[in-house]
Scaffold this active site. Structure first.
Site, mmCIF file in Angstrom:
data_model
loop_
_atom_site.group_PDB
_atom_site.id
_atom_site.type_symbol
_atom_site.label_atom_id
_atom_site.label_comp_id
_atom_site.label_asym_id
_atom_site.label_seq_id
_atom_site.Cartn_x
_atom_site.Cartn_y
_atom_site.Cartn_z
ATOM 1 N N GLY A 41 0.766 -1.238 0.000
ATOM 2 C CA GLY A 41 0.000 0.000 0.000
ATOM 3 C C GLY A 41 0.798 1.289 0.000
ATOM 4 N N ASP A 97 0.580 3.314 4.070
ATOM 5 C CA ASP A 97 -0.536 4.066 3.483
ATOM 6 C C ASP A 97 -1.480 4.618 4.535
ATOM 7 O OD1 ASP A 97 -1.412 1.523 4.210
ATOM 8 O OD2 ASP A 97 -2.141 0.975 2.224
ATOM 9 N N ASP A 100 -4.730 2.617 10.717
ATOM 10 C CA ASP A 100 -6.130 2.296 10.993
ATOM 11 C C ASP A 100 -6.231 1.956 12.485
ATOM 12 O OD1 ASP A 100 -8.796 1.524 10.766
ATOM 13 O OD2 ASP A 100 -8.366 -0.382 9.819
ATOM 14 N N THR A 101 -6.139 0.678 12.848
ATOM 15 C CA THR A 101 -6.068 0.365 14.276
ATOM 16 C C THR A 101 -4.687 0.721 14.824
ATOM 17 O OG1 THR A 101 -5.251 -1.877 13.924
ATOM 18 C CG2 THR A 101 -7.648 -1.588 14.004
ATOM 19 N N GLY A 102 -3.702 0.800 13.913
ATOM 20 C CA GLY A 102 -2.338 1.121 14.322
ATOM 21 C C GLY A 102 -1.511 -0.091 14.676
ATOM 22 N N THR A 104 -0.554 -2.700 12.821
ATOM 23 C CA THR A 104 0.458 -3.094 11.841
ATOM 24 C C THR A 104 1.752 -2.312 12.055
ATOM 25 O OG1 THR A 104 -1.271 -3.599 10.238
ATOM 26 C CG2 THR A 104 0.955 -3.316 9.374
ATOM 27 N N LYS A 128 -7.037 7.047 10.543
ATOM 28 C CA LYS A 128 -8.433 6.953 11.007
ATOM 29 C C LYS A 128 -8.390 7.075 12.527
ATOM 30 C CE LYS A 128 -10.184 3.790 7.435
ATOM 31 N NZ LYS A 128 -10.565 2.386 7.169
HETATM 32 P P1 IMP Z 1 -3.985 -1.434 11.009
HETATM 33 O O1 IMP Z 1 -3.050 -2.487 11.466
HETATM 34 O O2 IMP Z 1 -5.379 -1.640 11.528
HETATM 35 O O3 IMP Z 1 -3.501 -0.035 11.261
HETATM 36 O O4 IMP Z 1 -4.208 -1.657 9.471
HETATM 37 C C1 IMP Z 1 -3.331 -1.273 8.564
HETATM 38 C C2 IMP Z 1 -3.569 -1.967 7.228
HETATM 39 O O5 IMP Z 1 -4.955 -2.294 6.978
HETATM 40 C C3 IMP Z 1 -3.172 -0.989 6.173
HETATM 41 O O6 IMP Z 1 -1.804 -1.130 5.856
HETATM 42 C C4 IMP Z 1 -4.086 -1.355 5.031
HETATM 43 O O7 IMP Z 1 -3.477 -2.338 4.239
HETATM 44 C C5 IMP Z 1 -5.319 -1.938 5.658
HETATM 45 N N1 IMP Z 1 -6.429 -0.955 5.704
HETATM 46 C C6 IMP Z 1 -6.959 -0.376 6.792
HETATM 47 N N2 IMP Z 1 -7.956 0.465 6.474
HETATM 48 C C7 IMP Z 1 -8.052 0.430 5.124
HETATM 49 C C8 IMP Z 1 -8.910 1.109 4.158
HETATM 50 O O8 IMP Z 1 -9.782 1.938 4.479
HETATM 51 N N3 IMP Z 1 -8.702 0.800 2.856
HETATM 52 C C9 IMP Z 1 -7.749 -0.083 2.441
HETATM 53 N N4 IMP Z 1 -6.932 -0.729 3.298
HETATM 54 C C10 IMP Z 1 -7.088 -0.476 4.627
HETATM 55 MG MG MG Z 2 -1.236 -2.322 3.855
#
Ligand code: IMP
Ligand code: MG
Length: 172
Positions: A41, A97, A100-102, A104, A128
């Site tokens: 991403g 990119d 989201d939850t943070g 990753t 987000k």
């Molecule tokens: P996290 O671990 O929840 O922060 O998620 C991060 C990963 O989820 C990002 O690197 C994206 O690949 C995927 N992701 C989260 N939200 C979206 C979205 O709205 N569109 C596309 N991919 C998303």
């Molecule tokens: Mg990703």
């Protein structure tokens, strides 16, 4: 082809990424910068940023894939560091990119600390804020967006839409 509602235009992204690159360049003067993109991403953001950060720097990519089980909330994150360059003692800017939850970025950062870089800072295009499940926050971000699933500028839905030059929401 689904209808896509534009959330952030190509022009708004260009302005924000130019500003982000300027802030990063100012903060990393005289450092041993390595830009580390998270596949897949981040590739659009990384390639845009690296051409605007007028500092000598190295580039690396790592891959993170989450294996979500039956519960969609938590999954095991696997990090592939086959293409990780030497980061010991270096100033790392970890680019993804979206925050989201943070989880990753937080987990990737933890793993990278094992390689003893001098510091790791994080940069994302989108945050987000309402979804954060970790205490950490991105050091740099361009846009705070509502809790909607977005595509474009590297972000995908089932592997597609990464090529859209803007950020959009898929309409039913
Ligand atoms: P996290 O671990 O929840 O922060 O998620 C991060 C990963 O989820 C990002 O690197 C994206 O690949 C995927 N992701 C989260 N939200 C979206 C979205 O709205 N569109 C596309 N991919 C998303
Ligand atoms: Mg990703």
């Amino acid at each position: 082809m689904n209808n896509i509602r534009t959330l952030i235009s190509e022009k708004e992204i260009a302005t924000a990424v130019a500003d982000l690159s300027e802030r990063v360049a100012a903060d990393f003067v005289d450092s041993q910068l390595t830009i580390l993109g998270v596949l897949t991403g981040s590739i659009v953001l990384v390639t845009d940023m690296m051409r605007q950060i007028e500092l000598p720097h190295q580039l690396g990519m790592i891959q993170a894939s989450s294996y979500r089980g039956k519960t969609t909330t938590s999954g095991e994150l696997r990090i592939n560091i086959d293409f990780l360059p030497e980061i010991r003692g270096r100033d790392v800017l970890l680019v993804d990119d979206i925050f989201d939850t943070g989880k990753t970025i937080t987990k990737i950062k933890e793993q990278l600390e094992l390689f003893e870089p001098k510091q790791i800072r994080t940069a994302v295009l989108l945050w987000k804020k309402s979804r954060s499940e970790v205490e950490a926050t991105p050091d740099y971000y361009c846009f705070d967006i509502p809790d909607e699933f977005v595509v474009g500028y590297g972000l995908d839905y089932n592997g597609e839409y990464r090529n859209l030059p803007y950020i959009g929401v898929i309409e039913e």
